[in-house]
Enzyme design. Structure first.
Site, PDB file in Angstrom:
ATOM      1  N   HIS A 135       0.839  -1.195   0.000  1.00 13.66           N
ATOM      2  CA  HIS A 135       0.000   0.000   0.000  1.00 13.66           C
ATOM      3  C   HIS A 135       0.869   1.238   0.000  1.00 13.66           C
ATOM      4  O   HIS A 135       1.907   1.279   0.658  1.00 13.66           O
ATOM      5  CB  HIS A 135      -0.938   0.012   1.219  1.00 13.66           C
ATOM      6  CG  HIS A 135      -0.288  -0.346   2.504  1.00 13.66           C
ATOM      7  ND1 HIS A 135      -0.003  -1.644   2.860  1.00 13.66           N
ATOM      8  CD2 HIS A 135       0.176   0.421   3.512  1.00 13.66           C
ATOM      9  CE1 HIS A 135       0.590  -1.654   4.040  1.00 13.66           C
ATOM     10  NE2 HIS A 135       0.720  -0.406   4.455  1.00 13.66           N
ATOM     11  N   HIS A 194       1.053   4.993   1.150  1.00 14.33           N
ATOM     12  CA  HIS A 194       0.448   6.000   2.034  1.00 14.33           C
ATOM     13  C   HIS A 194       0.526   7.346   1.319  1.00 14.33           C
ATOM     14  O   HIS A 194       1.619   7.753   0.884  1.00 14.33           O
ATOM     15  CB  HIS A 194       1.239   6.132   3.336  1.00 14.33           C
ATOM     16  CG  HIS A 194       1.233   4.922   4.222  1.00 14.33           C
ATOM     17  ND1 HIS A 194       0.446   4.821   5.342  1.00 14.33           N
ATOM     18  CD2 HIS A 194       1.938   3.771   4.170  1.00 14.33           C
ATOM     19  CE1 HIS A 194       0.669   3.665   5.951  1.00 14.33           C
ATOM     20  NE2 HIS A 194       1.577   3.012   5.256  1.00 14.33           N
TER      21      HIS A 194
HETATM   22  P1  AMP Z   1       1.899  -0.146   7.280  1.00 10.03           P
HETATM   23  O1  AMP Z   1       2.486   0.058   8.653  1.00 10.03           O
HETATM   24  O2  AMP Z   1       2.669   0.562   6.201  1.00 10.03           O
HETATM   25  O3  AMP Z   1       1.681  -1.608   6.972  1.00 10.03           O
HETATM   26  O4  AMP Z   1       0.501   0.583   7.301  1.00 10.03           O
HETATM   27  C1  AMP Z   1      -0.705  -0.059   7.571  1.00 10.03           C
HETATM   28  C2  AMP Z   1      -1.740   1.014   7.688  1.00 10.03           C
HETATM   29  O5  AMP Z   1      -3.023   0.430   7.552  1.00 10.03           O
HETATM   30  C3  AMP Z   1      -1.721   1.761   9.025  1.00 10.03           C
HETATM   31  O6  AMP Z   1      -1.522   3.154   8.796  1.00 10.03           O
HETATM   32  C4  AMP Z   1      -3.106   1.453   9.618  1.00 10.03           C
HETATM   33  O7  AMP Z   1      -3.632   2.531  10.346  1.00 10.03           O
HETATM   34  C5  AMP Z   1      -3.909   1.134   8.361  1.00 10.03           C
HETATM   35  N1  AMP Z   1      -5.071   0.278   8.552  1.00 10.03           N
HETATM   36  C6  AMP Z   1      -5.104  -0.928   9.178  1.00 10.03           C
HETATM   37  N2  AMP Z   1      -6.357  -1.442   9.135  1.00 10.03           N
HETATM   38  C7  AMP Z   1      -7.120  -0.548   8.462  1.00 10.03           C
HETATM   39  C8  AMP Z   1      -8.490  -0.502   8.075  1.00 10.03           C
HETATM   40  N3  AMP Z   1      -9.342  -1.490   8.392  1.00 10.03           N
HETATM   41  N4  AMP Z   1      -8.944   0.576   7.387  1.00 10.03           N
HETATM   42  C9  AMP Z   1      -8.087   1.575   7.074  1.00 10.03           C
HETATM   43  N5  AMP Z   1      -6.782   1.590   7.392  1.00 10.03           N
HETATM   44  C10 AMP Z   1      -6.297   0.549   8.081  1.00 10.03           C
END
Ligand code: AMP
Length: 116
Positions: free
Chosen positions: A101, A103
């Site tokens: 993903h 950001h």
């Molecule tokens: P990463 O640390 O790069 O893997 O980022 C994962 C991101 O996913 C974090 O910023 C979380 O806040 C976000 N996240 C996890 N679950 C959800 C969800 N159900 N809906 C939206 N964002 C999410």
């Protein structure tokens, strides 16, 4: 086969998310725990667990992530002031969800890139 994450359920609409854009290749939705006034995740609909799993076949979808990021930044009104695109990989990168993903962060000055 890589194991699905919660993001696959969001793509299929099986669990709620604040989706801001979706097409055949990618889905974008607001981060549940925003780190900036605008914090949106842009993800390939195809499950790719980490950047280490990317192959040449993924070039189109990965390029599309940037096209969609630029479009959303315009929609959010942050394009001109600027924003940050981040993709974390594995433990040292701080990756928590193993479905790659991008950001998209903005809406205020974001400061230095790394806080170590
Ligand atoms: P990463 O640390 O790069 O893997 O980022 C994962 C991101 O996913 C974090 O910023 C979380 O806040 C976000 N996240 C996890 N679950 C959800 C969800 N159900 N809906 C939206 N964002 C999410």
């Amino acid at each position: 086969m890589a194991e699905e994450t919660i993001f696959s359920k969001i793509i299929r609409g099986e669990i709620p998310a604040n989706i801001v854009f979706q097409d055949d290749l990618v889905t974008a939705f607001r981060d549940i725990s925003p780190q900036a006034p605008t914090h949106i995740l842009i993800i390939p609909n195809k499950l790719i667990p980490t950047v280490n799993d990317v192959t040449a076949e993924d070039e189109q979808v990965l390029g599309h992530l940037f096209v969609v990021a630029a479009k959303i930044a315009q929609q959010e009104g942050i394009a001109e002031d600027g924003y940050r695109l981040v993709m974390n990989c594995n433990k040292h990168g701080g990756q928590e969800v193993f479905h790659i993903h991008m950001h998209l962060l903005g809406g205020k000055p974001l400061g230095p890139l790394l806080s170590l």
